[in-house]
Design an enzyme around this catalytic site. Structure first.
Site, mmCIF file in Angstrom:
data_model
loop_
_atom_site.group_PDB
_atom_site.id
_atom_site.type_symbol
_atom_site.label_atom_id
_atom_site.label_comp_id
_atom_site.label_asym_id
_atom_site.label_seq_id
_atom_site.Cartn_x
_atom_site.Cartn_y
_atom_site.Cartn_z
ATOM 1 N N CYS A 121 0.797 -1.231 0.000
ATOM 2 C CA CYS A 121 0.000 0.000 0.000
ATOM 3 C C CYS A 121 0.831 1.284 0.000
ATOM 4 O O CYS A 121 0.342 2.336 -0.407
ATOM 5 C CB CYS A 121 -0.932 -0.016 1.202
ATOM 6 S SG CYS A 121 -1.868 -1.563 1.359
ATOM 7 N N HIS A 271 -3.749 6.406 0.361
ATOM 8 C CA HIS A 271 -4.038 5.027 -0.041
ATOM 9 C C HIS A 271 -5.526 4.777 0.109
ATOM 10 O O HIS A 271 -6.108 4.999 1.177
ATOM 11 C CB HIS A 271 -3.233 4.061 0.823
ATOM 12 C CG HIS A 271 -3.690 2.646 0.731
ATOM 13 N ND1 HIS A 271 -3.816 1.976 -0.459
ATOM 14 C CD2 HIS A 271 -4.081 1.775 1.708
ATOM 15 C CE1 HIS A 271 -4.247 0.751 -0.229
ATOM 16 N NE2 HIS A 271 -4.420 0.609 1.075
ATOM 17 N N ASN A 301 -9.885 -1.934 -2.821
ATOM 18 C CA ASN A 301 -8.501 -1.655 -2.446
ATOM 19 C C ASN A 301 -7.582 -2.436 -3.382
ATOM 20 O O ASN A 301 -7.470 -3.657 -3.286
ATOM 21 C CB ASN A 301 -8.285 -2.077 -0.991
ATOM 22 C CG ASN A 301 -6.864 -1.839 -0.498
ATOM 23 O OD1 ASN A 301 -5.952 -1.652 -1.282
ATOM 24 N ND2 ASN A 301 -6.690 -1.869 0.816
#
Length: 344
Positions: A121, A271, A301
């Site tokens: 990430c 993120h 994600n």
């Protein structure tokens, strides 16, 4: 105007995005996990659907497709690339690195440098720093930075704690050197806390714990989550606590390093974990929620690809203006975090 240091400046010249065709929507998840209602998933996570790589589709395949989209856009010719960075945690093979395979598949020159970066990430921000450093050192002038992951392949279908969160995807960014302007990328701040590595981990599959019949054995925890040592394990509360603990101080340190004020920044692109995380983070950073955009409703994600996907979406919408001051914040698996000041 030249950079006062005399170094070649770096800028993001273009971004292309590639997503797999298969869609995993909330209705499907609610059928698999009756405890979840489709509308509840969207309300809490802000995610309507995710893209899932096919059975024979790898991170390398997604990387190639993203790169080809970048070349098709006319932003750069493939023979002009002199360095390739590929950020992934789900490579096609343990050996060799996927960057070497991608170099050949997309027809880059044999004089092109190629390097894998095994970060999640925080990976895009770290790779931007590497690209800017290579350009400043005169080691490269035009860098192809690819982010690509297929987390769906390491998530057990019975794991309701992480399956609703993650999607697969790839991006290709062109990072160029420019002699005519000040650097548009940087400064940077970084952080690492390996003591929290266990909170987001794929335990089996490496030399520490090779895969076996035992690691493949399914286990159900007290909350009903099903997984094995061969699939991803995440301690959500610990990751959220880490984010709230480390990212705000990193944000403050970056503003001080860049000599930017809170009131002077135009946007914070963090993120894109999920709605709950970003809403909480906006409060912790002390910024209006409107300054921290959400662009993950149709992707979920996508690990190292979330920040460039958000940048590309905002650019396509026409909301990014030349000269905007943008803070990039990556954080997650490692535990690892990084921030960058970016002038668009």
């Amino acid at each position: 105007m030249h950079d006062p240091s005399g170094k070649i400046a770096a800028r993001i010249a273009a971004i292309a995005v590639h997503l797999p065709e298969t869609i995993l929507d909330n209705e499907t998840l609610s059928r698999d996990f009756p405890i979840w209602q489709a509308d509840q998933i969207e309300v809490k996570l802000g995610i309507r659907e995710r893209r899932i790589a096919g059975a024979d589709e790898t991170a390398g395949d997604l990387a190639v497709a993203a790169a080809e989209k970048l070349f098709a856009s006319g932003a750069i010719e493939r023979d002009q690339i002199d360095f390739l960075l590929v950020c992934t945690q789900t490579p096609d093979h343990a050996i060799p690195g996927v960057a070497c395979i991608v170099q050949d598949r997309i027809g880059l020159s044999k004089r092109t440098g190629a390097l894998d970066v095994a970060l999640g990430c925080s990976g895009y921000v770290y790779c931007l720093s590497l690209a800017a450093g290579l350009i400043a050192a005169g080691a490269a002038r035009r860098i192809l930075l690819i982010t690509t992951d297929t987390y769906s392949k390491i998530i057990h279908t019975g794991d309701r704690s992480v399956r609703p969160l993650f999607g697969d995807g790839a991006t290709a960014s062109l990072i160029e050197g420019d002699l005519e302007t000040r650097s548009h990328i940087g400064p940077f701040v970084f952080g690492t806390d390996g003591s929290g590595a266990r909170h987001l981990i794929l335990e089996a599959g490496g030399t520490r714990l090779p895969r076996s019949e035992d690691t493949a054995r399914l286990r159900e925890d007290a909350s009903g989550v099903v997984r094995s040592a061969d699939t991803l394990s995440m301690n959500g509360p610990a990751i959220l606590a880490f984010t709230n603990r480390e990212v705000p101080s990193s944000f403050d340190a970056l503003l001080a390093k860049a000599e930017w004020s809170r009131d002077g920044i135009d946007r914070v692109i963090a993120h894109q974990a999920n709605k709950f995380v970003l809403d909480t983070l906006a409060k912790k950073l002390g910024i209006p929620a409107a300054l921290l955009p959400h662009r993950f409703a149709e992707t979920g994600n996508t690990v190292s690809s979330t920040i460039p996907i958000a940048l590309a979406a905002l650019h396509e919408e026409g909301s990014l203006k030349r000269g905007e001051k943008i803070v990039l914040l990556g954080f997650g698996v490692g535990l690892s975090w990084a921030g960058a000041a970016l002038t668009w």
